[in-house]
Design a protein around this motif. Structure first.
Motif, PDB file in Angstrom:
ATOM      1  N   THR A  77     -10.354   1.901   5.999  1.00  0.00           N
ATOM      2  CA  THR A  77     -10.280   1.932   4.546  1.00  0.00           C
ATOM      3  C   THR A  77      -9.201   0.955   4.060  1.00  0.00           C
ATOM      4  OG1 THR A  77      -8.791   3.830   4.747  1.00  0.00           O
ATOM      5  CG2 THR A  77     -11.119   4.285   4.333  1.00  0.00           C
ATOM      6  N   LEU A  78      -9.215   0.680   2.768  1.00  0.00           N
ATOM      7  CA  LEU A  78      -8.236  -0.251   2.214  1.00  0.00           C
ATOM      8  C   LEU A  78      -6.824   0.289   2.307  1.00  0.00           C
ATOM      9  CD1 LEU A  78     -10.173  -1.511  -0.933  1.00  0.00           C
ATOM     10  CD2 LEU A  78      -9.520  -2.877   1.061  1.00  0.00           C
ATOM     11  N   LEU A 126     -18.267  -2.269  -0.616  1.00  0.00           N
ATOM     12  CA  LEU A 126     -18.001  -1.446  -1.796  1.00  0.00           C
ATOM     13  C   LEU A 126     -19.144  -1.517  -2.805  1.00  0.00           C
ATOM     14  CD1 LEU A 126     -14.193  -2.085  -2.370  1.00  0.00           C
ATOM     15  CD2 LEU A 126     -15.293  -0.092  -1.333  1.00  0.00           C
ATOM     16  N   VAL A 142     -14.118   9.136  -5.988  1.00  0.00           N
ATOM     17  CA  VAL A 142     -13.316   7.918  -5.792  1.00  0.00           C
ATOM     18  C   VAL A 142     -13.090   7.190  -7.113  1.00  0.00           C
ATOM     19  CG1 VAL A 142     -13.197   5.685  -4.631  1.00  0.00           C
ATOM     20  CG2 VAL A 142     -14.099   7.681  -3.414  1.00  0.00           C
ATOM     21  N   PHE A 143     -14.143   7.039  -7.917  1.00  0.00           N
ATOM     22  CA  PHE A 143     -14.057   6.200  -9.106  1.00  0.00           C
ATOM     23  C   PHE A 143     -14.200   6.955 -10.429  1.00  0.00           C
ATOM     24  CE2 PHE A 143     -15.621   3.125  -5.836  1.00  0.00           C
ATOM     25  CZ  PHE A 143     -14.483   2.352  -5.798  1.00  0.00           C
ATOM     26  N   ILE A 162     -11.058  -4.371  -8.308  1.00  0.00           N
ATOM     27  CA  ILE A 162     -11.990  -3.329  -8.741  1.00  0.00           C
ATOM     28  C   ILE A 162     -11.643  -2.976 -10.183  1.00  0.00           C
ATOM     29  CG2 ILE A 162     -12.881  -1.014  -8.304  1.00  0.00           C
ATOM     30  CD1 ILE A 162     -11.898  -1.315  -5.405  1.00  0.00           C
ATOM     31  N   VAL A 172      -7.043   4.556  -6.441  1.00  0.00           N
ATOM     32  CA  VAL A 172      -6.477   3.989  -5.218  1.00  0.00           C
ATOM     33  C   VAL A 172      -6.385   5.054  -4.132  1.00  0.00           C
ATOM     34  CG1 VAL A 172      -4.484   2.830  -4.200  1.00  0.00           C
ATOM     35  CG2 VAL A 172      -5.257   2.190  -6.483  1.00  0.00           C
ATOM     36  N   LEU A 175      -9.628   5.569  -2.481  1.00  0.00           N
ATOM     37  CA  LEU A 175     -10.007   4.537  -1.519  1.00  0.00           C
ATOM     38  C   LEU A 175      -9.346   4.723  -0.164  1.00  0.00           C
ATOM     39  CD1 LEU A 175     -10.074   1.565  -4.011  1.00  0.00           C
ATOM     40  CD2 LEU A 175     -12.026   2.412  -2.687  1.00  0.00           C
ATOM     41  N   SER A 176      -8.589   5.821   0.001  1.00  0.00           N
ATOM     42  CA  SER A 176      -8.099   6.200   1.327  1.00  0.00           C
ATOM     43  C   SER A 176      -9.068   7.137   2.041  1.00  0.00           C
ATOM     44  CB  SER A 176      -6.732   6.889   1.215  1.00  0.00           C
ATOM     45  OG  SER A 176      -6.854   8.190   0.653  1.00  0.00           O
ATOM     46  N   THR A 180     -15.129   5.753   2.206  1.00  0.00           N
ATOM     47  CA  THR A 180     -15.060   4.408   1.629  1.00  0.00           C
ATOM     48  C   THR A 180     -14.789   3.358   2.697  1.00  0.00           C
ATOM     49  OG1 THR A 180     -12.668   4.443   1.158  1.00  0.00           O
ATOM     50  CG2 THR A 180     -14.138   5.402  -0.494  1.00  0.00           C
TER      51      THR A 180
END
Length: 528
Positions: A77-78, A126, A142-143, A162, A172, A175-176, A180
């Motif tokens: 993940t990011l 993504l 997530v979003f 994003i 953010v 995104l962990s 994702t």
């Protein structure tokens, strides 16, 4: 942005259970380097541990815990959770606002087939995650529910941006979450193989699935060239394993036997198994805050719990303290707002809860037919589900119980809205946010493409949740989320019960940690 912090420690079983501390703050950058425990990892030994049966190897399709755990092995993940906040994963640093985030990627990350992980590669993964055709279960988590997401890539600058149409303060942190994880082009080109774990070169993470026997075992091998370890702030003892072997062992007693006999190194047990290891040399136990259990009702027209009086009677009939003893022994903690006590925005008070009143419950529930479904993870062999059944029977209800495995439970609650009336919901709060449970009660239903499991229609909840999701300050967000949660409780749309721990039994020479409140990122190491 919100973050959570959890202290998880490996302790002798006679010591106190590890407790949770949570901090809220704002992170704008995070450094990334090699995992200090990763040096020389290719020569380390194997770790043998347990897992439940996964439904898919496609991270975007993750639904139950084993899907997330195996996604974590193969797809980076990011960002990642650590004690004290987020650290970089594939991202070396980031900056974010309530409506956008820009990630600068590290330069040393590659796919398993050697393809460099560029911003374009990340954007491709993504874009597929947010595509409605993918139907990623975690998309609203997530979003933000119903949000519009735009992903752009700048390969020259090594940045991914994003942008959201509406604010979502948890982006953010979202995104962990393992779902994702970045899928490389080889996987996006063959989604059928990706779901089966056979898309060679699709992996962005450290481990490759080498062999599997469905429902029995799964074996992963470390990529010898892998360098993209997170820069953990927390000291992680030991070395990563060259091989991860997962054995399906859903029975915690049998799992304990496998640990004591030396056939497993690390095994998930339940609270009733802890005394087996007490005073025995060569063993330890790791206890982490984990799953939130609460009662969730099917409120569709024509069902027994379309009536608020019937729902309130259930809340009056159950005893949270007794349920906690049955499910978690002395290791769980009764919850008040569907989350563990230290989660940001949580109110640990009890004045807003529906009080126990068995006589009043009996006056409403007598003779009512109720279909209860619950996963067997709710206490030893689903003992928590059985407790709820007996509590409602004591109030005069005619209760049929489906005490089932996790896969069957997911299929019923998410996929068969006409097959159940109430469930003991086992929630995995990957965000570490009060927004996570609220998402199960607002917006469209699951068949309609949303996350509203029980078809709840509570205008106060809907309005307050929307205000919290779009708030630009922590104070405003918490006020709105608390209003929404208390409105759920007052209308008995759900009944908070307990936060149940995740318990590992470990042989000497092995360690397990869950950092920063992470539920899908157990860090297992060889220490001896």
């Amino acid at each position: 942005m919100r973050q959570t912090r959890t202290r998880t420690r490996v302790v002798p079983v006679t010591a106190a259970v590890a407790m949770t501390a949570v901090l809220a703050g704002c992170t704008t950058t995070g450094a990334t380097a090699g995992d200090p425990s990763g040096g020389g990892a290719a020569g380390a030994t194997k770790i043998r541990t347990t897992i439940d049966v996964p439904a898919s190897f496609d991270p975007a399709k993750a639904l139950s815990l084993p899907d997330y755990l195996l996604a974590r092995d193969s797809y980076d993940t990011l960002v990642r959770k650590d004690d004290g906040g987020l650290v970089g994963g594939l991202a070396a640093e980031w900056k974010n606002t309530p409506t956008s985030a820009t990630f600068t990627l590290r330069a040393d990350a590659t796919c398993a087939d050697g393809t460099p992980i560029t911003p374009t590669v990340v954007k491709g993964s993504l874009d597929r995650f947010v595509d409605p055709k993918t139907a990623a279960p975690d998309l609203p988590t997530v979003f933000g529910p119903g949000n519009t997401v735009k992903v752009s890539a700048d390969d020259a600058a090594r940045t991914v941006k994003i942008t959201l149409a509406r604010p979502w303060g948890d982006m953010v942190t979202g995104l962990s979450v393992a779902s994702t994880g970045i899928v490389c082009p080889a996987g996006l080109g063959d989604l059928k193989a990706l779901a089966a774990g056979k898309a060679k070169g699709s992996e962005s993470g450290p481990y490759l699935l080498q062999k599997s026997q469905s429902g029995v075992s799964y074996s992963y091998a470390l990529r010898p060239e892998y360098k993209a370890w997170p820069a953990w702030r927390t000291k992680i003892p030991g070395k990563v394993a060259a091989t991860m072997e997962y054995l399906v062992s859903p029975d915690p007693t049998a799992t304990g036997n496998l640990v004591t006999s030396g056939q497993l190194d690390i095994g998930k047990i339940d609270a009733s198994g802890i005394p087996r290891f007490d005073g025995v040399a060569g063993y330890s136990v790791s206890v982490s805050r984990f799953s939130d259990f609460y009662l969730l009702f099917n409120e569709r027209p024509g069902t027994v719990f379309a009536d608020v009086a019937a729902r309130r009677a259930v809340a009056q009939a159950v005893d949270r303290a007794a349920f906690t003893r049955v499910v978690s022994k002395e290791t769980g903690e009764p919850s008040t707002m569907f989350v563990q006590k230290g989660i940001p925005c949580n109110d640990p008070g009890t004045s807003f809860l529906v009080p126990k009143d068995k006589a009043a419950a009996a006056g409403v529930l007598k003779g009512k037919k109720i279909r209860l479904v619950g996963p067997q993870v709710v206490g030893p062999a689903g003992a928590g589900n059985q407790y709820v059944q007996e509590a409602l029977r004591a109030a005069g209800a005619d209760v049929t119980l489906a005490n089932v495995d996790v896969g069957t439970w997911v299929g019923t609650v998410f996929g068969k809205p006409d097959a159940w009336d109430v469930t003991v919901f086992a929630d995995l709060n990957f965000l570490g946010s009060l927004a996570n449970p609220l998402g199960h009660f607002v917006g469209p239903t699951v068949p309609e493409g949303g996350g509203n499991l029980g078809a709840v229609k509570n205008p106060v909840v809907n309005k307050a949740f929307a205000q919290g999701a779009e708030a630009t300050t922590e104070t405003a967000r918490c006020a709105a989320y608390q209003t929404a949660t208390k409105a759920l409780i007052s209308q008995a749309d759900a009944v908070p019960m307990v936060n149940d721990p995740f318990i590992y039994a470990l042989r000497k020479g092995f360690s397990a940690q869950m950092l920063g409140g992470s539920l899908d990122d157990p860090i297992l190491r060889v220490t001896g």
